[in-house]
Design an enzyme around this catalytic site. Structure first.
Site, PDB file in Angstrom:
ATOM      1  N   LYS A 107       0.815  -1.213   0.000  1.00 46.06           N
ATOM      2  CA  LYS A 107       0.000   0.000   0.000  1.00 46.06           C
ATOM      3  C   LYS A 107       0.850   1.266   0.000  1.00 46.06           C
ATOM      4  O   LYS A 107       0.353   2.351  -0.270  1.00 46.06           O
ATOM      5  CB  LYS A 107      -0.971  -0.006   1.167  1.00 46.06           C
TER       6      LYS A 107
HETATM    7  C1  LIG Z   1      -4.627  -4.402   1.890  1.00 47.53           C
HETATM    8  C2  LIG Z   1      -3.903  -5.666   1.816  1.00 47.53           C
HETATM    9  C3  LIG Z   1      -4.325  -6.699   0.980  1.00 47.53           C
HETATM   10  C4  LIG Z   1      -5.603  -6.613   0.170  1.00 47.53           C
HETATM   11  O1  LIG Z   1      -5.502  -5.695  -0.886  1.00 47.53           O
HETATM   12  P1  LIG Z   1      -6.801  -5.147  -1.620  1.00 47.53           P
HETATM   13  O2  LIG Z   1      -6.322  -4.179  -2.612  1.00 47.53           O
HETATM   14  O3  LIG Z   1      -7.655  -4.511  -0.546  1.00 47.53           O
HETATM   15  O4  LIG Z   1      -7.490  -6.321  -2.205  1.00 47.53           O
HETATM   16  C5  LIG Z   1      -3.541  -7.841   0.889  1.00 47.53           C
HETATM   17  N1  LIG Z   1      -2.425  -7.977   1.629  1.00 47.53           N
HETATM   18  C6  LIG Z   1      -1.996  -7.022   2.462  1.00 47.53           C
HETATM   19  C7  LIG Z   1      -0.766  -7.245   3.239  1.00 47.53           C
HETATM   20  C8  LIG Z   1      -2.703  -5.836   2.575  1.00 47.53           C
HETATM   21  O5  LIG Z   1      -2.265  -4.880   3.389  1.00 47.53           O
END
Ligand SMILES: *Cc1c(COP(=O)(O)O)cnc(C)c1O
Length: 437
Positions: A107
């Site tokens: 993210k």
């Molecule tokens: C947010 C997150 C996900 C899921 O991603 P999305 O885009 O919401 O589907 C998967 N793994 C980790 C470690 C995350 O922080």
């Protein structure tokens, strides 16, 4: 380029407006009116290009009309100041490690890009120097990526809402110890409650009259779209290593489905991916949709892959939209799997023993699905969305050994936790927001 709402009940807007408002007034998600295709020639020498260079081409194709090239180049370069390596795991399976950024989760890419883009728009337009308030609900990793991505960015305040007791202590420390322009709300409720509170804030008239509010969840186009960059870079690294590019399959550990939706758009832009795998933990709403064609949001279930504990994936409408609501087209391009905690734990343990590669619980879901789905002659990539040390306690218990903490992560735990405790009620949140003005 204009952006439309997936609910089609509110007017099209500019990129700046879509980024500043997050959610459309009709509560739909913004989407680019066109998905431009990158000329094929780009893929001929992609293996020679760096991550920021690839990202710039992709960004310019989509955002070029709206941001001058110097600014866009700088935003991209600044966002991607860490590597995203593709590594071999076993046979025809590769891992794309998305955890080398400041908070050790994928993210960081979207959050850093959005912070820089918002600061750019804010500087350009908002000459009265009004503060932009970023509201974000987190099940763990979003809060830390957004808080760190926006930390000390002038003219921006960040409010992180997280479910009390449902994120790991390390995750919590990454957004509760920063201070400055970052405020953390510890909500007595679930992640879905936090998400609902944020959505309510965006449609509350009084609140929106009194302050500029925006979302940094993956509903925001500036967080969601930059996630395309690394799909292209993964492909480039396969090409560089002389691997077969004929049938590339990518497995994505999914919660709110922003990451997967970005991959689908990358494919639309011309990236030759054969299909995607939507890998879910026990929260299997999307899996069931693939099976039955029916979408029934559920309350979220707590699992060890907690950043994917989502019962009503907010990017589902984007996926429907990309495929014109065709269940058949969706199931052609996306295969789905769902695994409970026991299967996740077994995958981490077995993979560590047999290959030496340590998965985090989210990457483990994607790896397991990839192993199951990949056919001979195909090349598989799974996304490692977080560093295993972010889930130290569960991972250590599973492998029966120590997980060392990268120094970047250890730094956070040293800070002092500061939170504002609120119940899962909109009136409490509203009062707090109006008071901090
Ligand atoms: C947010 C997150 C996900 C899921 O991603 P999305 O885009 O919401 O589907 C998967 N793994 C980790 C470690 C995350 O922080």
């Amino acid at each position: 380029m204009q952006y439309y709402s997936t609910n089609h009940q509110s007017p099209d807007v500019s990129l700046q407006e879509a980024v500043t408002h997050g959610l459309a007034p009709d509560r739909g998600l913004y989407m680019p009116e066109r998905i431009p295709v990158i000329p094929k020639a780009f893929f001929n020498n992609i293996s020679e290009m760096s991550l920021p260079d690839i990202a710039y081409v992709v960004a310019n194709t989509l955002f070029g009309e709206d941001i001058d090239s110097e600014t866009l180049k700088n935003i991209v370069k600044d966002t991607l100041n860490f590597n995203i390596p593709l590594k071999h795991v076993t046979e025809n399976r590769y891992v794309l490690e998305l955890f080398h950024g400041p908070t050790l989760a994928f993210k960081d890419v979207g959050a850093r890009f959005m912070a820089r883009l918002l600061a750019h728009f804010n500087q350009k337009q908002n000459s009265e120097g009004k503060v932009v308030n970023v509201l974000v609900a987190t099940s763990g990793d979003t809060g830390s990526a957004v808080a760190n991505g926006f930390l000390n960015v002038p003219g921006i305040r960040v409010f992180v809402l997280y479910p009390k007791g449902k994120v790991s202590p390390i995750q919590e420390s990454q957004f509760t110890t920063l201070g400055g322009n970052i405020t953390a709300f510890e909500v007595k409720g679930t992640f879905d409650d936090c998400q609902a509170l944020v959505k309510s804030a965006f449609i509350d008239e009084e609140l929106n009259e009194k302050m500029i509010l925006t979302s940094a969840n993956s509903i925001n186009v500036a967080r969601f779209l930059p996630q395309m960059f690394y799909y292209f870079y993964a492909y480039a690294q396969l090409a560089k290593n002389g691997k077969s590019l004929k049938h590339v399959v990518v497995s994505v550990p999914s919660g709110n489905f922003g990451n997967l939706a970005a991959g689908l758009i990358a494919k639309r832009m011309g990236l030759p991916i054969e299909r995607f795998i939507a890998a879910n933990n026990a929260n299997d709403v999307f899996f069931k949709y693939l099976q039955t064609g029916e979408y029934n949001p559920q309350p979220s279930i707590a699992t060890i892959a907690n950043a994917m504990d989502v019962g009503a994936p907010s990017n589902f409408d984007r996926i429907l939209d990309i495929y014109g609501n065709s269940h058949e087209a969706i199931t052609t391009d996306i295969h789905g799997y769902t695994y409970d905690d026991e299967a996740i734990a077994r995958t981490i343990r077995d993979t560590y023993r047999s290959t030496g590669y340590l998965l985090d619980p989210h990457g483990a879901v994607a790896y397991r699905a990839l192993v199951k789905d990949l056919q001979p002659g195909e090349t598989g990539i799974f996304l490692e969305t977080a560093h295993p040390a972010k889930f130290k306690d569960s991972v250590e218990e599973i492998i029966g050994g120590k997980v060392s903490i990268p120094s970047k992560l250890a730094q956070f735990a040293k800070g002092e936790k500061q939170t504002v405790k609120i119940p899962a009620s909109f009136s409490s949140l509203k009062k707090q927001l109006l008071n901090t003005k």
